[in-house]
Write an enzyme that holds these catalytic residues in place. Structure first.
Site, PDB file in Angstrom:
ATOM      1  N   GLU A 290      45.045  34.335  88.011  1.00 42.29           N
ATOM      2  CA  GLU A 290      43.772  35.060  87.885  1.00 42.29           C
ATOM      3  C   GLU A 290      42.843  34.732  89.046  1.00 42.29           C
ATOM      4  O   GLU A 290      42.647  33.553  89.376  1.00 42.29           O
ATOM      5  CB  GLU A 290      43.106  34.696  86.537  1.00 42.29           C
TER       6      GLU A 290
ATOM      7  N   GLU B 226      46.497  27.992  79.269  1.00 46.76           N
ATOM      8  CA  GLU B 226      45.920  27.812  80.607  1.00 46.76           C
ATOM      9  C   GLU B 226      46.111  26.382  81.123  1.00 46.76           C
ATOM     10  O   GLU B 226      46.039  25.427  80.349  1.00 46.76           O
ATOM     11  CB  GLU B 226      44.413  28.140  80.565  1.00 46.76           C
TER      12      GLU B 226
ATOM     13  N   LYS C  43      50.473  32.333  75.453  1.00 45.94           N
ATOM     14  CA  LYS C  43      49.982  32.038  76.810  1.00 45.94           C
ATOM     15  C   LYS C  43      48.955  30.915  76.700  1.00 45.94           C
ATOM     16  O   LYS C  43      48.126  30.909  75.781  1.00 45.94           O
ATOM     17  CB  LYS C  43      49.364  33.277  77.453  1.00 45.94           C
TER      18      LYS C  43
ATOM     19  N   ASP D  90      47.352  34.797  73.328  1.00 44.66           N
ATOM     20  CA  ASP D  90      46.650  33.678  73.958  1.00 44.66           C
ATOM     21  C   ASP D  90      46.405  32.581  72.943  1.00 44.66           C
ATOM     22  O   ASP D  90      46.008  32.852  71.803  1.00 44.66           O
ATOM     23  CB  ASP D  90      45.275  34.153  74.473  1.00 44.66           C
TER      24      ASP D  90
ATOM     25  N   ASP E  71      42.526  36.284  74.770  1.00 38.70           N
ATOM     26  CA  ASP E  71      41.341  35.722  74.112  1.00 38.70           C
ATOM     27  C   ASP E  71      40.063  36.390  74.640  1.00 38.70           C
ATOM     28  O   ASP E  71      38.962  36.122  74.168  1.00 38.70           O
ATOM     29  CB  ASP E  71      41.290  34.189  74.193  1.00 38.70           C
ATOM     30  N   SER E  72      40.244  37.323  75.598  1.00 40.34           N
ATOM     31  CA  SER E  72      39.120  38.187  76.002  1.00 40.34           C
ATOM     32  C   SER E  72      38.594  38.970  74.807  1.00 40.34           C
ATOM     33  O   SER E  72      37.463  39.462  74.823  1.00 40.34           O
ATOM     34  CB  SER E  72      39.570  39.161  77.103  1.00 40.34           C
TER      35      SER E  72
HETATM   36  O1  KIV Z   1      42.230  37.012  77.784  1.00 40.85           O
HETATM   37  C1  KIV Z   1      42.711  37.845  78.581  1.00 40.85           C
HETATM   38  O2  KIV Z   1      42.545  39.047  78.409  1.00 40.85           O
HETATM   39  C2  KIV Z   1      43.470  37.298  79.713  1.00 40.85           C
HETATM   40  C3  KIV Z   1      43.662  38.065  80.991  1.00 40.85           C
HETATM   41  C4  KIV Z   1      44.766  37.509  81.784  1.00 40.85           C
HETATM   42  C5  KIV Z   1      43.679  39.505  81.003  1.00 40.85           C
HETATM   43  O3  KIV Z   1      43.900  36.202  79.630  1.00 40.85           O
END
Ligand code: KIV
Length: 277
Positions: free
Chosen positions: A184, A116, A114, A85, A46-47
């Site tokens: 992280e 969090e 993924k 993400d 999500d970056s």
């Molecule tokens: O959003 C992302 O790029 C991440 C990192 C772990 C690289 O979650």
């Protein structure tokens, strides 16, 4: 013959000590080249909210956007395990909605999602996703979607107690069915302690050298995202300079009339020339 990376491959790598390489990608061609380079896992992070869409924070990203980027990356990455993400608020508020959103990312071509944290709710989400056939990667330590409650971009797990808490969260995620965990911004000694006490692999994003694998943001690696470079990322190229150079030379060529040249135009056949002149 292309041997696809699966959950089994990733687990075996943890067990044999072979490091897992993970890199983000946000578009088809980047994913294709990263895949060709032999990267094991491609993360549609999500970056992309910041690197590809220019938002100020990852929290601004929506599900519809993530589905589009996931579809593009999945088309490019044939061997690597594509992990998408789950955007902020696509899984935090409601269990059924979380599973549906995870399913939408799988339908877009992801091989895993993924998410969090490790609250009771998140553990339930992980369990339900896995029961529904969606592999899950956890994400602990500094969790960017909680930047506002964490009070900024700060290193986590800086004392034994704090490392122990992350380990307990990681063990709960492992029990809930997560097959890997991104750590992280955690001191490497804490990350090593956590990794040694887990069955599943850890992937370091600024968590040092003793995790089972490493992940960085591709735009940081390419030197493309120039606003900010995290301490833990390594620049392997200067794509900003490359793009600036190409665009400036193209600009001059257009202004000077040097572009397009003879070999870049279509020509009428000789017999048509008299009609047009
Ligand atoms: O959003 C992302 O790029 C991440 C990192 C772990 C690289 O979650």
């Amino acid at each position: 013959m292309l041997k696809k990376v699966t959950l089994n491959t990733i687990q075996k790598m943890k067990e044999s000590g072979e490091k897992i390489s993970m890199l983000t990608a946000y578009d088809y061609s980047t994913a294709k080249y990263i895949d060709e380079a032999g990267i094991d896992m491609v993360l549609v992070g999500d970056s992309l909210a910041m690197t590809a869409l220019g938002y100020d924070t990852t929290c601004a990203l929506g599900m519809e956007e993530m589905v589009i980027f996931t579809r593009a990356v999945a088309k490019g990455a044939k061997r690597a395990l594509v992990t998408a993400d789950m955007p902020f608020m696509s899984y935090q508020a409601d269990l059924a909605q979380a599973v549906q959103n995870a399913g939408a990312l799988m339908k877009a071509g992801a091989g895993a999602v993924k998410l969090e944290g490790a609250s009771e709710h998140i553990l339930q989400v992980v369990q339900r996703c896995v029961q529904s056939g969606v592999p899950v990667v956890g994400h602990l330590g500094f969790t960017p979607q909680s930047v506002n409650t964490l009070g900024g971009y700060t290193v986590q797990g800086k004392s034994f107690e704090a490392a122990q808490l992350i380990l307990e969260q990681a063990q709960a995620l492992e029990k809930a069915g997560a097959f890997a965990i991104v750590l992280e911004m955690v001191p490497e000694e804490s990350a090593e302690y956590i990794t040694k006490n887990l069955r599943i692999p850890t992937i370091s994003c600024g968590a040092g050298r003793h995790c089972s694998g490493q992940v960085i943001v591709c735009d940081d690696m390419f030197g493309k995202y120039s606003e900010f470079k995290p301490k833990f990322a390594r620049r392997y190229g200067d794509m900003r300079a490359f793009i600036l150079d190409c665009a400036s030379r193209y600009n001059s060529d257009v202004k000077n009339g040097d572009f397009p040249g003879d070999e870049e135009v279509f020509r009428l056949e000789e017999k048509e020339l008299n009609n047009i002149r």
